[in-house]
Each structure stands twice: as structure tokens, then as C-alpha cells.
Design an enzyme around this catalytic site. Structure first.
Site, PDB file in Angstrom:
ATOM      1  N   TRP A   1      42.167  46.227  54.515  1.00  0.00           N
ATOM      2  CA  TRP A   1      43.204  45.513  53.754  1.00  0.00           C
ATOM      3  C   TRP A   1      43.292  46.133  52.371  1.00  0.00           C
ATOM      4  O   TRP A   1      42.273  46.460  51.770  1.00  0.00           O
ATOM      5  CB  TRP A   1      42.840  44.031  53.655  1.00  0.00           C
ATOM      6  CG  TRP A   1      43.944  43.179  53.149  1.00  0.00           C
ATOM      7  CD1 TRP A   1      44.074  42.686  51.875  1.00  0.00           C
ATOM      8  CD2 TRP A   1      45.082  42.709  53.871  1.00  0.00           C
ATOM      9  NE1 TRP A   1      45.209  41.943  51.772  1.00  0.00           N
ATOM     10  CE2 TRP A   1      45.851  41.938  52.990  1.00  0.00           C
ATOM     11  CE3 TRP A   1      45.519  42.876  55.184  1.00  0.00           C
ATOM     12  CZ2 TRP A   1      47.037  41.331  53.365  1.00  0.00           C
ATOM     13  CZ3 TRP A   1      46.697  42.264  55.558  1.00  0.00           C
ATOM     14  CH2 TRP A   1      47.436  41.502  54.668  1.00  0.00           C
TER      15      TRP A   1
ATOM     16  N   TYR B   1      36.627  39.732  53.562  1.00  0.00           N
ATOM     17  CA  TYR B   1      35.755  38.692  54.107  1.00  0.00           C
ATOM     18  C   TYR B   1      34.849  39.262  55.202  1.00  0.00           C
ATOM     19  O   TYR B   1      33.682  38.885  55.318  1.00  0.00           O
ATOM     20  CB  TYR B   1      36.598  37.529  54.650  1.00  0.00           C
ATOM     21  CG  TYR B   1      35.763  36.359  55.099  1.00  0.00           C
ATOM     22  CD1 TYR B   1      35.261  35.448  54.172  1.00  0.00           C
ATOM     23  CD2 TYR B   1      35.458  36.171  56.444  1.00  0.00           C
ATOM     24  CE1 TYR B   1      34.480  34.379  54.568  1.00  0.00           C
ATOM     25  CE2 TYR B   1      34.678  35.101  56.851  1.00  0.00           C
ATOM     26  CZ  TYR B   1      34.190  34.215  55.912  1.00  0.00           C
ATOM     27  OH  TYR B   1      33.415  33.161  56.312  1.00  0.00           O
ATOM     28  N   GLU B   2      35.359  40.198  55.966  1.00  0.00           N
ATOM     29  CA  GLU B   2      34.602  40.794  57.063  1.00  0.00           C
ATOM     30  C   GLU B   2      33.551  41.801  56.592  1.00  0.00           C
ATOM     31  O   GLU B   2      32.743  42.276  57.389  1.00  0.00           O
ATOM     32  CB  GLU B   2      35.551  41.436  58.080  1.00  0.00           C
ATOM     33  CG  GLU B   2      36.358  40.432  58.869  1.00  0.00           C
ATOM     34  CD  GLU B   2      37.519  39.814  58.083  1.00  0.00           C
ATOM     35  OE1 GLU B   2      37.912  38.680  58.404  1.00  0.00           O
ATOM     36  OE2 GLU B   2      38.032  40.466  57.141  1.00  0.00           O
TER      37      GLU B   2
ATOM     38  N   VAL C   1      40.463  42.439  46.563  1.00  0.00           N
ATOM     39  CA  VAL C   1      41.161  41.161  46.677  1.00  0.00           C
ATOM     40  C   VAL C   1      42.039  41.025  45.445  1.00  0.00           C
ATOM     41  O   VAL C   1      41.542  41.087  44.313  1.00  0.00           O
ATOM     42  CB  VAL C   1      40.160  39.978  46.773  1.00  0.00           C
ATOM     43  CG1 VAL C   1      40.911  38.677  47.004  1.00  0.00           C
ATOM     44  CG2 VAL C   1      39.136  40.218  47.869  1.00  0.00           C
TER      45      VAL C   1
ATOM     46  N   THR D   1      48.221  31.465  45.624  1.00  0.00           N
ATOM     47  CA  THR D   1      47.442  30.313  46.081  1.00  0.00           C
ATOM     48  C   THR D   1      45.975  30.476  45.702  1.00  0.00           C
ATOM     49  O   THR D   1      45.558  31.526  45.200  1.00  0.00           O
ATOM     50  CB  THR D   1      47.541  30.148  47.614  1.00  0.00           C
ATOM     51  OG1 THR D   1      46.851  31.245  48.233  1.00  0.00           O
ATOM     52  CG2 THR D   1      48.995  30.116  48.073  1.00  0.00           C
TER      53      THR D   1
ATOM     54  N   HIS E   1      43.619  30.914  47.668  1.00  0.00           N
ATOM     55  CA  HIS E   1      42.964  31.753  48.670  1.00  0.00           C
ATOM     56  C   HIS E   1      42.084  32.814  47.997  1.00  0.00           C
ATOM     57  O   HIS E   1      40.964  33.079  48.434  1.00  0.00           O
ATOM     58  CB  HIS E   1      44.031  32.405  49.561  1.00  0.00           C
ATOM     59  CG  HIS E   1      43.491  33.281  50.636  1.00  0.00           C
ATOM     60  ND1 HIS E   1      42.888  32.785  51.770  1.00  0.00           N
ATOM     61  CD2 HIS E   1      43.466  34.636  50.752  1.00  0.00           C
ATOM     62  CE1 HIS E   1      42.509  33.794  52.543  1.00  0.00           C
ATOM     63  NE2 HIS E   1      42.853  34.928  51.943  1.00  0.00           N
TER      64      HIS E   1
ATOM     65  N   ARG F   1      41.113  51.000  38.710  1.00  0.00           N
ATOM     66  CA  ARG F   1      39.674  50.966  38.969  1.00  0.00           C
ATOM     67  C   ARG F   1      39.291  51.689  40.260  1.00  0.00           C
ATOM     68  O   ARG F   1      38.131  51.694  40.647  1.00  0.00           O
ATOM     69  CB  ARG F   1      39.214  49.507  39.023  1.00  0.00           C
ATOM     70  CG  ARG F   1      39.254  48.859  37.643  1.00  0.00           C
ATOM     71  CD  ARG F   1      39.372  47.340  37.698  1.00  0.00           C
ATOM     72  NE  ARG F   1      39.400  46.780  36.352  1.00  0.00           N
ATOM     73  CZ  ARG F   1      40.459  46.778  35.546  1.00  0.00           C
ATOM     74  NH1 ARG F   1      41.604  47.318  35.948  1.00  0.00           N
ATOM     75  NH2 ARG F   1      40.393  46.250  34.336  1.00  0.00           N
TER      76      ARG F   1
END
Length: 162
Positions: A31, A66-67, A90, A95, A97, A136
Site C-alpha cells: 500500500w 497493518y500486515e 500510513v 477518518t 482510521h 522522507r
């Protein structure tokens, strides 16, 4: 120190030990691939520039940040790995999330390190926008992937010594 004041890839203030003889796993999120691909390249370059061998680097792709937790857990079942580098990105959205994922990933990665008593390095960018992430990941603030690799090398040496 805030990265706006420091280049993440400036290691002139420390002695970086050799990566020779150590085996690394890099678990990288698919992602935000534009960012995580650059982080991955930085991590690999960091290991190679410091004496590591390509043959001693395993790259494992996982769907998202997350994985990274379960990816690191799965990899550490292999006793030959000296350190795991977790790379992800991320980006803040509309939201909450973002908050849940960042918290879960940080806690999960630290729990995997404790579970296996091995260095598991947090190389996850948590930025407000894509521009900050790119800055970054090889941009004006250096490359967090390379920083994570240097951290993995240093921690592998500490782990071997103690």
C-alpha cells in the site's frame, strides 16, 4: 529531532558497523507503493553500502502496514534472520482510521520484537500527506528506509553481543 531539521540519511555522527555476516528480512507494505518502494530501495542500499550481501536480504511484501505485524512474525520463524525491517506508509485521511492503524502497527511490531527477542525495526512513515511521505522516502529529508537499515545493523550487533 524533527526531520525538518535533520536529514534522515545523515549518519556522519555515528560509527555504522558492518552488515557483513548478518541476515536481514525486509517486510514491506504494498500500500502506498510509490513511497514504500523508495523506502525499500533505501533499506537495501543501506545494508549493501555497509558490507551486507544481497543474498542475505529477504524481501517479503505484505498488503498493507497493518500486515507488517504478521509478516514480521512469520519471517521470524526462520532462525537465520538477525533483524527484521518493517517498512510502510500510513497517510492521514478524513477518518480516525489513521490513528487506529498507526497505534496497532507500532504496538504490534514491538510485540513481535519482544516475542522473538530479535530486533524488529519500525520503518513506518506516519504523515499528514503524500508530499511529507515522499520527502522522507528519498526526498529532501533523506530516506527512512536507509535509516531503518542502519538501525537494524546496529541492533543486530547489539543482539549478537548480548
Amino acid at each position: 529531532m524533527a526531520s525538518t531539521l535533520k536529514n534522515l540519511s545523515d549518519f556522519s555522527h555515528i560509527h555504522v558497523q558492518s552488515a557483513k555476516g548478518f541476515k536481514f528480512a525486509i517486510v514491506v507494505s504494498q500500500w502506498n507503493a510509490q513511497v514504500t518502494g523508495a523506502l525499500l530501495n533505501g533499506a537495501i542500499d543501506g545494508i549493501l553500502k555497509n558490507g551486507g550481501l544481497q543474498a542475505d536480504i529477504d524481501v517479503i511484501e505484505v498488503p498493507g502496514s497493518y500486515e507488517l505485524i504478521s509478516g514480521a512474525d512469520i519471517v521470524l520463524r526462520n532462525k537465520d534472520i538477525d533483524a527484521v525491517i518493517c517498512l510502510g506508509c500510513v497517510i492521514q485521511g478524513e477518518t480516525r482510521h489513521f490513528d487506529f492503524i498507526c497505534d496497532a502497527v507500532a504496538n504490534g511490531i514491538s510485540n513481535v520484537a519482544i516475542k522473538y527477542n530479535k530486533p524488529v525495526i519500525f520503518g513506518v512513515l506516519t504523515t499528514d500527506n503524500l508530499e511529507q511521505a515522499l520527502d522522507r522516502a528519498g526526498g529532501k529529508h533523506g530516506n527512512k528506509g536507509e535509516e531503518a537499515a542502519i538501525t537494524a545493523i546496529q541492533m543486530a550487533h547489539i543482539s549478537k553481543k548480548y
